[in-house]
Design a protein around this motif. Structure first.
Motif, short mmCIF file in Angstrom:
data_model
loop_
_atom_site.label_atom_id
_atom_site.label_comp_id
_atom_site.label_asym_id
_atom_site.label_seq_id
_atom_site.Cartn_x
_atom_site.Cartn_y
_atom_site.Cartn_z
N UNK A 42 0.83 -1.20 0.00
CA UNK A 42 0.00 0.00 0.00
C UNK A 42 0.87 1.25 0.00
N UNK A 43 1.95 1.22 0.77
CA UNK A 43 2.88 2.34 0.80
C UNK A 43 3.54 2.53 -0.57
N UNK A 44 3.91 1.42 -1.22
CA UNK A 44 4.52 1.50 -2.56
C UNK A 44 3.57 2.14 -3.56
N UNK A 49 1.93 6.81 -6.92
CA UNK A 49 0.97 7.86 -7.26
C UNK A 49 1.63 9.24 -7.27
N UNK A 50 2.76 9.36 -6.56
CA UNK A 50 3.50 10.63 -6.57
C UNK A 50 4.76 10.53 -7.41
N UNK A 51 4.81 9.52 -8.29
CA UNK A 51 5.90 9.32 -9.25
C UNK A 51 7.26 9.09 -8.59
N UNK A 80 7.67 -1.34 -12.82
CA UNK A 80 8.66 -0.30 -12.56
C UNK A 80 9.95 -0.58 -13.32
N UNK A 81 10.41 -1.83 -13.29
CA UNK A 81 11.63 -2.19 -14.02
C UNK A 81 11.47 -1.92 -15.51
#
Length: 260
Positions: A42-44, A49-51, A80-81
């Motif tokens: 959830x933190x990730x 969301x904030x790039x 992400x990779x």
């Protein structure tokens, strides 16, 4: 060693030590953000969301250290990779997410795209050419990746047909539109290539790659000034892409515009 030199070295070491300490502290804090792997995921997502993909990546890796079967963490890390250009890592994580049963509509197009970027054209065709996804948008993205693989194996006519199918499903698919233009160019259809790439630019004017492709089309058509203009726009849109700068310099030299 004089006192001044030693002082500078001590200062440089001190700065390096502080930087390392801050990095380790940051990683430790990120690791402690959630009491459970699910909270880390959830933190990730919040970081994404904030790039802030770096922080998100740390959180996802922390979660996977706790539980390697977290399929959503595998998928997000693979995405992400892929976005960061780490293709081997993207393939590894996306394939793992696929094997663990992550929804095909989300993971299959990205896995196919990652394998294309890794040059695994034959495997993409073997694994995905006949796959049908229920989600129309996902199917369009998959078709674009399959067409890229066909183009990579010099099956130009097949690629053109598949790109067209992708664009029927997703009319504003930038990658499929650019692929179609390049395939038309390889098929010695410069006018059709121009029509295809101008269609992309019409709905996605901020695509530097579309402008660079338009430059190639103009160059083949013997329109060097228009080719230069398109590359200048590509550089303006994506100044960090070194290849655009090299291509522009090359075309300026050809036009004897040495000072520029």
């Amino acid at each position: 060693m004089n006192g001044t030199t030693k002082g500078r070295q001590d200062s440089a070491w001190s700065k390096g030590a502080r930087s390392l300490a801050l990095s380790l502290l940051s990683a430790a804090l990120l690791s402690a953000c959630g009491d459970s792997p699910e909270q880390m995921i959830a933190s990730a997502k919040s970081y994404l969301s904030s790039n802030d993909s770096n922080a998100a990546s740390i959180q996802l890796k922390n979660a996977l250290q706790e539980d390697g079967s977290l399929v959503e963490a595998r998928f997000l890390l693979g995405r992400i990779h892929l976005e960061n250009g780490d293709i081997p890592a993207a393939i590894k994580e996306l394939q793992r997410a696929f094997d663990l049963g992550y929804p095909k509509a989300e993971v299959v197009p990205l896995l196919a795209r990652a394998r294309v970027r890794g040059g695994e054209f034959e495997r993409v065709l073997a694994d995905f050419a006949d796959v049908k996804l229920e989600d129309a948008s996902a199917q369009g993205r998959l078709l674009g990746a399959v067409a890229d693989a066909q183009l990579g194996t010099t099956k130009v006519a097949d690629a053109i047909e598949t790109y067209q199918q992708a664009l029927v499903v997703r009319a504003e698919d930038v990658e499929a539109g650019i692929g179609l233009a390049r395939a038309r160019l390889l098929n010695r259809e410069p006018e059709a290539a121009e029509a295809a790439i101008r269609a992309v630019i019409a709905h996605s004017p901020d695509s530097g790659e579309a402008q660079a492709t338009l430059s190639d089309v103009m160059q083949v058509q013997g329109k060097p000034e228009e080719a230069i203009k398109a590359l200048e726009e590509a550089v303006r849109l994506r100044p960090s892409v070194t290849a655009y700068h090299y291509a522009l310099v090359s075309q300026l030299f050809r036009g004897a515009r040495h000072e520029e």
